[in-house]
Design a protein around this motif. Structure first.
Motif, short mmCIF file in Angstrom:
data_model
loop_
_atom_site.label_atom_id
_atom_site.label_comp_id
_atom_site.label_asym_id
_atom_site.label_seq_id
_atom_site.Cartn_x
_atom_site.Cartn_y
_atom_site.Cartn_z
N UNK A 243 0.85 -1.19 0.00
CA UNK A 243 0.00 0.00 0.00
C UNK A 243 0.88 1.24 0.00
N UNK A 244 0.89 1.98 -1.06
CA UNK A 244 1.72 3.18 -1.13
C UNK A 244 1.18 4.25 -0.21
N UNK A 245 2.10 5.06 0.32
CA UNK A 245 1.70 6.07 1.30
C UNK A 245 0.68 7.04 0.74
N UNK A 246 0.82 7.41 -0.57
CA UNK A 246 -0.09 8.42 -1.11
C UNK A 246 -1.47 7.87 -1.41
N UNK A 247 -1.64 6.56 -1.34
CA UNK A 247 -2.96 5.97 -1.54
C UNK A 247 -3.43 5.23 -0.29
N UNK A 248 -2.75 5.46 0.84
CA UNK A 248 -3.05 4.69 2.04
C UNK A 248 -4.37 5.08 2.68
N UNK A 249 -4.79 6.34 2.52
CA UNK A 249 -6.01 6.78 3.18
C UNK A 249 -7.22 6.46 2.32
N UNK A 250 -8.30 5.96 2.94
CA UNK A 250 -9.49 5.58 2.19
C UNK A 250 -10.32 6.81 1.82
N UNK A 251 -11.30 6.56 1.00
CA UNK A 251 -12.15 7.65 0.56
C UNK A 251 -13.52 7.64 1.19
N UNK A 252 -14.48 6.96 0.54
CA UNK A 252 -15.88 7.01 0.97
C UNK A 252 -16.05 6.43 2.37
N UNK A 253 -16.86 7.07 3.21
CA UNK A 253 -17.06 6.57 4.57
C UNK A 253 -17.96 5.33 4.62
N UNK A 254 -17.78 4.55 5.65
CA UNK A 254 -18.64 3.41 5.94
C UNK A 254 -19.23 3.61 7.33
N UNK A 255 -20.33 2.92 7.60
CA UNK A 255 -21.01 3.07 8.89
C UNK A 255 -20.45 2.07 9.88
N UNK A 256 -20.11 2.56 11.07
CA UNK A 256 -19.57 1.71 12.14
C UNK A 256 -20.39 1.89 13.40
N UNK A 257 -20.55 0.80 14.15
CA UNK A 257 -21.14 0.86 15.48
C UNK A 257 -20.46 -0.17 16.36
N UNK A 258 -20.42 0.10 17.65
CA UNK A 258 -19.82 -0.86 18.57
C UNK A 258 -20.83 -1.94 18.95
N UNK A 259 -20.39 -2.91 19.76
CA UNK A 259 -21.21 -4.07 20.10
C UNK A 259 -22.53 -3.67 20.75
N UNK A 260 -22.50 -2.71 21.65
CA UNK A 260 -23.71 -2.33 22.37
C UNK A 260 -24.54 -1.30 21.63
N UNK A 261 -24.00 -0.70 20.56
CA UNK A 261 -24.76 0.23 19.75
C UNK A 261 -24.78 1.66 20.24
N UNK A 262 -24.05 1.96 21.32
CA UNK A 262 -24.08 3.33 21.84
C UNK A 262 -23.01 4.23 21.23
N UNK A 263 -22.07 3.64 20.48
CA UNK A 263 -21.05 4.42 19.78
C UNK A 263 -21.18 4.14 18.28
#
Length: 444
Positions: free
Chosen positions: A1-21
């Motif tokens: 993974x080259x440094x200039x392409x290491x950061x992702x683009x489009x966001x994805x949805x994340x939640x923790x196990x309990x759903x409060x974060x």
């Protein structure tokens, strides 16, 4: 993974196990240490923040990403040496590690009662089990590999980068990204479990004798009652033989009663709060006495299918009876509906700067509420009572303290900060939660 392409683009949805974060965030899944370094270097250059995440079992916002989330689940290699030293990738879940160790005739000395966490995530938040003579998971660490925001890969142990090693064993993900850990396992052993009813009154009167009566002791107090469920586990040689629970009994107790029926109790209590006290009495009587002997990791761990929020405070062991007595008094004086039991465990003192057991033998007192509900005054009561005796909150569980208060609770707080400020002066690995509990990095 080259440094200039290491950061992702489009966001994805994340939640923790309990759903409060929750977060909508750009996520990247590195497959090597070099990939991790590239992501961190790119983020530092772009002025973006990165949070590594494991299985999302923390209730606090410690793992909540703001700009970039680093998923480490492809770092799962496990290498077991002839001396029981096991080097494991950061993204390896504990249940996979314990199964592999068991297959090779080894075991971890102690475990918490949940094994869904990744190794790095469990260490970062100070995961512990119970046992007056035994420390948390971090006390089993012998070396670790850490990638700093500058892209430097540090191999740390007691002799190499000792100040980083000392702090990073419970590092909050604030010092660098842990990519591999070496733990000291021991020859596989069995636990003989004896579990059954007790009372909080007896537990408080005989706390020290009770909690040291076997190797690993814990109990659950059911508010609205004096009842407890007591678990006493004794270490046994495997050569003495195993006597596991019959399949039907394990399913009945652990799936139907402890999870299925309890889920019904929680749901009924949420719909009709007046039912909580009688339902608590039902829950306290539901699990009868039982005993069995099995591989240690199968006894340490319980299945948790009913989702909840948790606050846990670590207090000096000698203060635990008074804290519990006051918690009971406050509960009885209030008009609260508390369906979940309060969990009580022990740990031996350790020498890790931000371990909740740093420098003192410790008792842990944990309160819970159903996921999706407001903990409100119940958690506030525990926090206030524990605070009177210098209680330290579990890093992965809910609390309201900030750096000013935590500095007073940890003698080595500034020692940890000195390492953080040197390795991550610009706060690349921080988020709002870490800014609160540690204070902002000097470059922000």
């Amino acid at each position: 993974m080259a440094a200039d392409t290491a950061l992702p683009g489009a966001p994805t949805r994340w939640r923790n196990w309990s759903g409060n974060q929750r977060a909508d965030v750009a996520a990247v899944r590195p497959s090597s240490v070099d990939d991790v370094a590239a992501v961190l270097c790119s983020a530092a250059e772009a002025g973006r923040r990165v949070r590594p995440i494991g299985s999302g079992h923390s209730f606090s916002a410690i793992g909540r990403p703001e700009d970039v989330q680093l998923l480490l689940d492809e770092l799962r290699a496990v290498t077991v040496g002839a001396d029981g030293r096991v080097t494991v990738g950061a993204g390896t879940p504990l249940y996979r590690l314990t199964a592999e160790l068991c297959r090779r005739g080894w075991a971890l000395t102690n475990l918490g009662d949940i094994d869904r966490q990744t190794v790095a995530g469990a260490l970062a938040t100070g995961t512990h089990g119970t046992g007056a003579r035994f420390g948390g998971l971090a006390t089993q660490v012998r070396a670790l590999q850490l990638v700093t925001p500058a892209g430097e890969v540090l191999h740390c142990d007691a002799a190499t980068h000792p100040e980083v090693f000392a702090a990073a064993r419970v590092g909050l993900g604030a010092l660098g990204v842990v990519t591999a850990v070496t733990l000291q396992a021991e020859p596989a052993f069995a636990l003989h479990a004896v579990e059954g009813p007790g009372t909080l009154t007896a537990a408080l009167e005989q706390f020290e004798a009770l909690m040291t009566s076997t190797d690993h002791v814990e109990f659950y107090w059911f508010p609205h009652t004096d009842a407890t469920l007591l678990k006493c586990h004794t270490r046994m040689p495997l050569a003495d033989g195993l006597d596991p629970l019959p399949r039907w009994r394990a399913v009945w107790d652990d799936e139907i009663l402890a999870n299925g029926a309890f889920a019904g109790v929680v749901a009924a209590g949420r719909r009709v709060p007046a039912l909580v006290p009688p339902l608590a009495r039902f829950s306290a009587r539901a699990l009868g006495p039982r005993s069995w002997t099995d591989h240690s990791h199968r006894v340490f761990v319980s299945r948790r299918r009913v989702r909840f929020l948790e606050m846990e405070y670590a207090v000096a062991r000698g203060d635990a009876p008074a804290v519990l007595a006051e918690l009971r008094r406050v509960h009885e004086a209030g008009d609260w509906r508390t369906a979940f039991p309060v969990e009580v465990r022990l740990a031996a003192a350790d020498d890790i700067p931000l371990s909740t057991a740093s420098g003192r033998d410790t008792a842990y007192i944990a309160a819970h509420v159903p996921a999706g509900t407001d903990p409100g005054p119940w958690f506030g009561a525990l926090e206030a009572i524990a605070g009177e005796v210098g209680g330290r909150p579990h890093w992965g569980k809910l609390h309201g303290l900030d750096a000013a208060v935590l500095r007073q609770r940890y003698a080595r707080f500034d020692e940890f900060l000195a390492v953080r400020d040197r390795l991550d002066p610009d706060g690349v690995l921080a988020n709002a939660h870490l800014d609160r509990v540690l204070g902002p990095a000097p470059g922000r």
